[in-house]
Write an enzyme that holds these catalytic residues in place. Structure first.
Site, PDB file in Angstrom:
ATOM      1  N   LYS A 195       0.821  -1.216   0.000  1.00  0.00           N
ATOM      2  CA  LYS A 195       0.000   0.000   0.000  1.00  0.00           C
ATOM      3  C   LYS A 195       0.857   1.269   0.000  1.00  0.00           C
ATOM      4  CE  LYS A 195      -2.182  -0.797   3.868  1.00  0.00           C
ATOM      5  NZ  LYS A 195      -1.740  -2.126   4.294  1.00  0.00           N
TER       6      LYS A 195
ATOM      7  N   ARG B 135      -9.627   1.705   8.791  1.00  0.00           N
ATOM      8  CA  ARG B 135      -9.394   0.268   8.984  1.00  0.00           C
ATOM      9  C   ARG B 135     -10.477  -0.395   9.817  1.00  0.00           C
ATOM     10  NH1 ARG B 135      -3.113  -1.241   9.003  1.00  0.00           N
ATOM     11  NH2 ARG B 135      -2.405   0.824   8.509  1.00  0.00           N
TER      12      ARG B 135
ATOM     13  N   ARG C  86      11.487  -7.344   4.615  1.00  0.00           N
ATOM     14  CA  ARG C  86      11.554  -5.913   4.964  1.00  0.00           C
ATOM     15  C   ARG C  86      12.152  -5.749   6.365  1.00  0.00           C
ATOM     16  NH1 ARG C  86       5.942  -2.784   4.901  1.00  0.00           N
ATOM     17  NH2 ARG C  86       5.589  -3.867   6.853  1.00  0.00           N
TER      18      ARG C  86
ATOM     19  N   ARG D 190      11.615  -2.694  11.255  1.00  0.00           N
ATOM     20  CA  ARG D 190      10.381  -2.163  11.851  1.00  0.00           C
ATOM     21  C   ARG D 190       9.982  -2.984  13.060  1.00  0.00           C
ATOM     22  NH1 ARG D 190       5.359  -0.671   7.941  1.00  0.00           N
ATOM     23  NH2 ARG D 190       4.198  -1.747   9.580  1.00  0.00           N
TER      24      ARG D 190
ATOM     25  N   ARG E  51      -1.115  -9.092  12.970  1.00  0.00           N
ATOM     26  CA  ARG E  51      -1.593  -7.992  12.116  1.00  0.00           C
ATOM     27  C   ARG E  51      -2.503  -8.532  11.015  1.00  0.00           C
ATOM     28  NH1 ARG E  51       3.999  -5.962  10.612  1.00  0.00           N
ATOM     29  NH2 ARG E  51       3.008  -4.604   9.083  1.00  0.00           N
TER      30      ARG E  51
END
Ligand code: ADP
Length: 189
Positions: free
Chosen positions: A15, A90, A129, A135, A146
């Protein structure tokens, strides 16, 4: 083109990347609630301290906090001609809040883009990632949570926007360029 767009899709679907490209193409800002929260966390603001607790666990930051933050952001001058919301709304409550904000400004959404992505693939992408960006929420346990939260709380939004005739589904599984191309073609239809 007046463009008031929302980008939906599971974590790791791309996204952020696609929102930034589309924003560049259309000359409007991409607004990522995840990025805004991360900035607050990095700067140790009061909001950051609260948001961090939820983000670390893979849970959503409470609606009231998120809605107030988006309301402020959408009132800024650069968002008056349009925007791409990446990662908001969301929850169904956020959908209602956004409807209210836009109505107050006499505008409405033009389209909701859903990046459709395969579960295993997005887990793999996020783990990759993690190795690069580090992160805090890209660990396997938190990634799984998630995805669960997305399925429970956010996936139902595709039906809501589908019923409004706003949903544009785009296959998110090609190369970055391919996905951008498909997205632009789908929006032009
Ligand atoms: P991803 O889509 O990969 O989960 P984001 O950067 O969009 O990544 O979001 C990271 C985290 O920020 C979310 O897991 C959540 O804790 C918080 N967050 C972002 N947007 C929202 C939102 N609209 N409502 C509640 N929490 C949010």
């Amino acid at each position: 083109m007046s463009a008031h767009l929302v980008m939906l899709g599971p974590p790791g679907a791309g996204k952020g990347t696609q929102a930034a490209r589309l924003a560049n193409h259309l000359g409007i800002p991409a607004i990522s609630t995840g990025d805004i929260f991360r900035t607050h966390v990095a700067e140790h603001t009061g909001l950051g301290v609260i948001a961090r607790r939820y983000m670390e666990a893979g849970e959503y930051v409470p609606d009231q906090i998120t809605n107030a933050m988006v309301r402020d952001r959408l009132a800024r001058k650069d968002a008056l001609e349009g925007f791409i919301l990446d990662g908001y709304p969301r929850t169904l409550e956020q959908v209602e809040a956004l409807d209210g904000m836009l109505k107050d400004q006499d505008r409405g959404l033009d389209a909701v883009i859903e990046l459709v992505a395969n579960h295993d693939e997005v887990v793999e992408r996020m783990l990759k990632r993690a190795a690069v960006q580090g992160r805090m929420d890209d660990t396997e346990v938190v990634i799984r949570r998630r995805l669960e939260v997305y399925a429970e709380q956010t996936e139902p939004l595709t039906r809501v926007y589908g019923e409004r005739g706003l949903l544009v589904q785009v296959d998110g599984m090609g190369s970055v360029d391919e996905v951008t191309e498909h997205m632009l073609a789908a929006l032009a239809e």
